[in-house]
Scaffold this active site. Structure first.
Site, short mmCIF file in Angstrom:
data_model
loop_
_atom_site.label_atom_id
_atom_site.label_comp_id
_atom_site.label_asym_id
_atom_site.label_seq_id
_atom_site.Cartn_x
_atom_site.Cartn_y
_atom_site.Cartn_z
N CYS A 234 1.22 -0.93 -0.37
CA CYS A 234 0.19 -0.05 -0.17
C CYS A 234 0.99 0.96 0.45
O CYS A 234 1.64 1.54 1.04
CB CYS A 234 -0.90 -0.22 1.39
SG CYS A 234 -2.07 1.70 1.41
N CYS B 147 -0.90 4.24 2.24
CA CYS B 147 -0.53 4.52 4.03
C CYS B 147 0.01 2.83 4.25
O CYS B 147 1.27 2.30 4.31
CB CYS B 147 -1.79 4.61 4.30
SG CYS B 147 -1.37 4.84 5.70
N SER B 148 -1.29 1.99 4.28
CA SER B 148 -1.06 1.16 4.81
C SER B 148 -2.82 -0.09 5.07
O SER B 148 -2.51 -0.81 5.97
CB SER B 148 -1.37 0.81 6.64
OG SER B 148 -2.25 1.92 6.77
N CYS B 149 -2.62 0.16 3.72
CA CYS B 149 -3.96 -0.95 3.01
C CYS B 149 -3.66 -1.84 3.66
O CYS B 149 -2.92 -2.61 2.93
CB CYS B 149 -4.45 -0.01 2.26
SG CYS B 149 -5.98 1.53 2.43
#
Lengths: 215, 103
Positions: A115, A118-120
């Site tokens: 991702c 971010c952090s998906c």
């Protein structure tokens, strides 16, 4: 509200690189205390959320999906055609896994997931992401030097194998269906699930090789 | 529009640091931030897009803070902006806890 208004507050909060770590802990405690006082949150409910994600949600869920796909061709087909529904068949759905796409590794194609923004990450099947997945080094390099990243993770991918990098986002999250290791014909679904690692479902690892089988 | 969060393809962040048997949370306050995030979200104090938007406007501070500090930033930013809390209240409560020697 325009952002100009609160940027000063940001500076106030984050300019001090060397602030003692306890400042952050104090701030969190202060916010929790104020919200509790106002009746806006219930601390025990927060405990339950934390416990759920620490103990009930995690990559063992995804491993069961993979093992079922390895042993049940009809399930594998459903999983690749409509990943969200097929994963939900095993009871895994909800927050951060609303729309899933499972991508299959083959001798010709190796998939990996990142991702960049971010952090998906698919929480229902893999749990909360590790720190490295959320860090700038992985997010920046996965898309510009995927083979270098795979090498760093110790994953051997031949030059003739195509590497596909999937950028998960807020709406859609990817998970890798790794290749079933050779020499596992005698293992049942439960035993196979034990071989499936978190990293193999992100595409930066391979499933474990069963104990006792030839290297 | 590019922002601090849009790091795909950027150079110079160094090696990927991995940790064996990594816990989901490294500090107690990270657990609380995680729980608070859900509590405030469920209470309708912000939506996910606002939350991400706040993080994406952190600027250079984004790179100087950890993942759950980003969450803390967004939570505080949105709770203050929607009038639920004030900075003065938060700072005051922090001073009280600091004086008690608890964190």
């Amino acid at each position: 509200m325009p952002h100009d208004g609160h940027d000063h507050d940001d500076d106030h909060d984050h300019d001090h690189h060397n602030r003692p770590p306890s400042d952050t802990a104090l701030r969190v405690k202060a916010i929790e205390s104020l919200l509790t006082e106002k009746g806006l949150i219930v601390p025990e409910a927060l405990d339950l959320i934390v416990q759920t994600y620490e103990s009930k949600v995690g990559p063992r869920n995804g491993a069961k999906v993979v093992a079922k796909a390895w042993t049940d061709p009809a399930y594998r087909k459903r999983l690749l055609e409509n990943s969200t529904a097929a994963i939900a068949e095993l009871g895994y759905s909800g927050v951060q896994g609303e729309d899933m796409v499972v991508v299959e590794n083959t001798p010709k194609v190796h998939n990996m997931v990142v991702c960049t923004l971010c952090s998906c990450y698919p929480w229902p099947t893999l749990g909360l992401p590790p720190v490295w997945y959320k860090s700038a080094p992985y997010r920046s390099r996965a898309v510009i030097d995927p083979r270098g990243v795979l090498e760093e993770f110790g994953v051997e991918v031949s030059a003739s194998t195509e590497v596909r990098v999937w950028d998960s986002n807020a709406e859609l999250r990817y998970m890798v269906l790794p290749m079933r290791p050779a020499g596992t014909e005698h293992l049942n679904e439960e035993q196979l699930a034990e071989l499936v690692t978190r990293d193999s479902m992100i595409g930066v690892g391979q499933p474990r090789v069963p104990i006792g089988s030839a290297p | 529009m590019n922002g601090c969060h849009d790091v795909g393809g950027m150079h110079g962040f160094g090696p990927i640091k991995r940790e064996d048997n990594e816990p989901y949370f490294h500090e107690k306050w990270e657990e609380r931030v995680f729980g608070l995030f859900f509590g405030c979200f469920a209470g309708g104090h912000y939506n996910l897009d606002e939350f991400r938007h706040s993080i994406e406007h952190m600027g250079p501070a984004y790179f100087q803070t950890s993942y759950y500090e980003h969450w803390l930033h967004a939570m505080q930013d949105l709770l203050v902006r929607n009038g639920t809390l004030t900075h003065a209240q938060i700072e005051q409560r922090m001073r009280e806890f600091a004086a008690q020697g608890s964190a």
